[in-house]
Design an enzyme around this catalytic site. Structure first.
Site, PDB file in Angstrom:
ATOM      1  N   LYS A 109       0.860  -1.191   0.000  1.00 49.97           N
ATOM      2  CA  LYS A 109       0.000   0.000   0.000  1.00 49.97           C
ATOM      3  C   LYS A 109       0.885   1.225   0.000  1.00 49.97           C
ATOM      4  CE  LYS A 109      -4.418   1.076   0.151  1.00 49.97           C
ATOM      5  NZ  LYS A 109      -5.553   0.342  -0.436  1.00 49.97           N
TER       6      LYS A 109
HETATM    7  P1  NAD Z   1     -13.518   7.898  -2.807  1.00 47.23           P
HETATM    8  O1  NAD Z   1     -12.586   8.975  -2.476  1.00 47.23           O
HETATM    9  O2  NAD Z   1     -14.007   7.757  -4.205  1.00 47.23           O
HETATM   10  O3  NAD Z   1     -14.809   8.000  -1.862  1.00 47.23           O
HETATM   11  C1  NAD Z   1     -14.793   8.165  -0.489  1.00 47.23           C
HETATM   12  C2  NAD Z   1     -16.138   8.793  -0.109  1.00 47.23           C
HETATM   13  O4  NAD Z   1     -16.272   8.781   1.306  1.00 47.23           O
HETATM   14  C3  NAD Z   1     -16.257  10.249  -0.568  1.00 47.23           C
HETATM   15  O5  NAD Z   1     -17.540  10.456  -1.137  1.00 47.23           O
HETATM   16  C4  NAD Z   1     -16.151  11.034   0.754  1.00 47.23           C
HETATM   17  O6  NAD Z   1     -16.886  12.245   0.716  1.00 47.23           O
HETATM   18  C5  NAD Z   1     -16.784  10.031   1.717  1.00 47.23           C
HETATM   19  N1  NAD Z   1     -16.449  10.259   3.113  1.00 47.23           N
HETATM   20  C6  NAD Z   1     -15.270  10.624   3.650  1.00 47.23           C
HETATM   21  N2  NAD Z   1     -15.423  10.761   4.998  1.00 47.23           N
HETATM   22  C7  NAD Z   1     -16.710  10.448   5.272  1.00 47.23           C
HETATM   23  C8  NAD Z   1     -17.478  10.380   6.468  1.00 47.23           C
HETATM   24  N3  NAD Z   1     -16.950  10.682   7.652  1.00 47.23           N
HETATM   25  N4  NAD Z   1     -18.787  10.024   6.391  1.00 47.23           N
HETATM   26  C9  NAD Z   1     -19.356   9.734   5.198  1.00 47.23           C
HETATM   27  N5  NAD Z   1     -18.669   9.777   4.037  1.00 47.23           N
HETATM   28  C10 NAD Z   1     -17.365  10.120   4.078  1.00 47.23           C
HETATM   29  O7  NAD Z   1     -12.824   6.560  -2.291  1.00 47.23           O
HETATM   30  P2  NAD Z   1     -13.157   5.066  -2.677  1.00 47.23           P
HETATM   31  O8  NAD Z   1     -12.173   4.642  -3.693  1.00 47.23           O
HETATM   32  O9  NAD Z   1     -14.614   4.890  -2.922  1.00 47.23           O
HETATM   33  O10 NAD Z   1     -12.743   4.349  -1.310  1.00 47.23           O
HETATM   34  C11 NAD Z   1     -13.626   4.264  -0.203  1.00 47.23           C
HETATM   35  C12 NAD Z   1     -13.166   3.128   0.692  1.00 47.23           C
HETATM   36  O11 NAD Z   1     -13.139   1.933  -0.087  1.00 47.23           O
HETATM   37  C13 NAD Z   1     -11.746   3.297   1.251  1.00 47.23           C
HETATM   38  O12 NAD Z   1     -11.692   2.720   2.534  1.00 47.23           O
HETATM   39  C14 NAD Z   1     -10.893   2.492   0.302  1.00 47.23           C
HETATM   40  O13 NAD Z   1      -9.704   2.029   0.896  1.00 47.23           O
HETATM   41  C15 NAD Z   1     -11.855   1.347   0.012  1.00 47.23           C
HETATM   42  N6  NAD Z   1     -11.522   0.635  -1.216  1.00 47.23           N
HETATM   43  C16 NAD Z   1     -11.570   1.268  -2.423  1.00 47.23           C
HETATM   44  C17 NAD Z   1     -11.225   0.557  -3.573  1.00 47.23           C
HETATM   45  C18 NAD Z   1     -11.317   1.163  -4.931  1.00 47.23           C
HETATM   46  O14 NAD Z   1     -11.012   0.461  -5.906  1.00 47.23           O
HETATM   47  N7  NAD Z   1     -11.749   2.381  -5.086  1.00 47.23           N
HETATM   48  C19 NAD Z   1     -10.814  -0.785  -3.468  1.00 47.23           C
HETATM   49  C20 NAD Z   1     -10.805  -1.395  -2.207  1.00 47.23           C
HETATM   50  C21 NAD Z   1     -11.151  -0.658  -1.090  1.00 47.23           C
END
Ligand code: NAD
Length: 419
Positions: A109
């Site tokens: 990571k």
């Molecule tokens: P992203 O940046 O696209 O979205 C994150 C969202 O969470 C945003 O809309 C933000 O406004 C919201 N957010 C932040 N703090 C918040 C809170 N306190 N309450 C409510 N909403 C809140 O990110 P993503 O890629 O969708 O990732 C989200 C999670 O999924 C992370 O933990 C990431 O590690 C995990 N993840 C993502 C992927 C991927 O391929 N995108 C893969 C595996 C895991």
């Protein structure tokens, strides 16, 4: 975010899960010593000239937790809350995750402590190129392959690929995944995580005899993972009754119009202000009576302070580490079915793997191929984890960690990677 409020750090949580799984597996102490800590942690210093002419120094990290089963693999996060501890935890979860979905990768990571919302596109490009040059000695298609995570995009992946390729003198597509399609990205990568979340929710509903059609869903975090999962659930005739983002939460008991909400979020940057919805507090969203609560924001969303107020039958952890160990115990005690992060959100890394395979083969698959292969991997992995859970009578999170840790331990033993 909430991570700062908790005395338990993300890596403490990851270690706690590992120890529980290692105990349940009766794992050899030598192997525990080998696989329970990161193999390599790199901290890089990223000086960047800002648009106003001043130079600001950012800090970046790349952690390779384990490479017994293959090259390290894991996303890069741009967020003000990024710390080495957090990156170590995320790299650890990536290791078990890749093993659970049985792809030939270890876990890694990366992250940069910065607030991309306060940086211009030019500044983000400079942060990215300098960070890439800092970590380039330890990345590569056969060594460690980064990907997007929170607040990193296909454009950022393209800059990483370009910066790395400049040091080689030829284009190296396989150094990073989550790239734009025109640069060797895979069809379906953008929605892979949310789609994987959807498949695991389908499997859980089948298991618990909950009719998916008409189920009520709440989604915390309406970013990439959360909005795609919401869209697929909405298309499957569920009612997505509440969603939130970092600015607040909205609710409509008859179901939100998700395609319109996605456009609204694209236009305004937030879910707030959406028509035909009332504003609610983010805590109200978490405590909403519903069939499925999708946690798709960041770590430590559900803690011992708010876990008892959750009323969802199923918690789908699209985010990494959204539930603390104390909250986990409370939810298990209440009979909530948790689809653990290392299984639930593994669709992203699975399609990243498909992208890397396509790059190495120089041959590209159509969307249907990607989705059908992804569905097979997610549903098979769900069954594998469920089997461990039922055979060993342990909750799904411990079962998933046991499966992942067990596979990494076996690879380590077979390679003879210890004296
Ligand atoms: P992203 O940046 O696209 O979205 C994150 C969202 O969470 C945003 O809309 C933000 O406004 C919201 N957010 C932040 N703090 C918040 C809170 N306190 N309450 C409510 N909403 C809140 O990110 P993503 O890629 O969708 O990732 C989200 C999670 O999924 C992370 O933990 C990431 O590690 C995990 N993840 C993502 C992927 C991927 O391929 N995108 C893969 C595996 C895991």
């Amino acid at each position: 975010m909430a991570a700062a409020k908790s005395a338990v750090t993300a890596f403490d949580m990851a270690r706690q899960n590992f120890t529980t799984a290692a105990e349940a597996l009766d794992l050899d102490p030598n192997i525990r010593e080998m696989i329970g800590y990161p193999e390599r942690c790199l901290i890089v210093h990223i000086p960047v000239r800002l648009d106003d002419g001043t130079i600001k120094r950012f800090e970046g990290f790349r952690v390779q937790f384990n490479t017994a089963r293959g090259p390290a693999k894991g996303g890069i996060r741009y967020h003000p809350g990024v710390t080495l501890d957090e990156v170590k935890a995320l790299a650890c979860w990536m290791t078990w995750k890749c093993a659970i979905v049985n792809i030939p990768y270890g876990g890694g990571k990366g992250g940069v402590t910065c607030n991309p919302k306060e940086l211009s596109l030019r500044e983000i490009e400079h942060v990215t190129r300098r960070y890439t040059s800092g970590i380039s000695p330890i990345i590569g298609p056969e060594i460690d392959i980064p990907a997007p995570d929170v607040y990193t995009t296909p454009q950022i992946m393209a800059w990483i690929m370009d910066t790395y390729s400049m040091t080689k003198g030829y284009p190296v597509l396989g150094v990073v995944t989550g790239k734009p399609l025109s640069l060797g990205g895979s069809l379906g990568r953008n929605e892979a995580t949310g789609r994987g979340v959807f498949y695991t929710i389908q499997s859980t509903c089948d298991l618990l005899n909950i009719k998916l059609r008409g189920a009520r869903i709440a989604v915390q975090g309406f970013g990439n993972a959360g909005s795609v999962a919401a869209h697929l659930l909405d298309s499957a005739k569920n009612y997505v009754v509440a969603v939130s983002d970092s600015r607040g939460a909205i609710h409509n008991a008859h179901g939100l119009d998700i395609p319109k909400l996605i456009l609204h979020k694209e236009k305004t940057g937030t879910v707030l202000g959406f028509q035909a919805a009332e504003e609610i507090s983010t805590e109200e969203l978490l405590g909403m009576e519903c069939d499925v609560l999708v946690l798709a924001a960041l770590e430590n969303a559900v803690t011992k302070q708010n876990a008892s107020s959750l009323r969802a039958k199923i918690v789908a952890e699209a985010a990494n580490g959204p539930t603390t160990p104390e909250a986990d115990a409370i939810l298990n005690g209440k009979g909530t079915f948790i689809i653990p992060d290392i299984l639930c959100n593994a669709g992203g890394v699975t399609v990243s793997y498909f992208e890397w395979v396509q790059n190495e083969q120089h041959m590209f698959w159509n969307e249907e191929d990607v989705y059908s292969r992804l569905e097979k991997v997610m549903k098979l992995s769900f069954r594998d984890v469920l089997k461990v859970s039922q055979d060993k009578k342990v909750p799904m999170r411990i079962a998933a960690t046991m499966l992942g840790v067990g596979r990494v331990a076996e690879a380590t033993r077979l390679r003879g990677l210890y004296p």
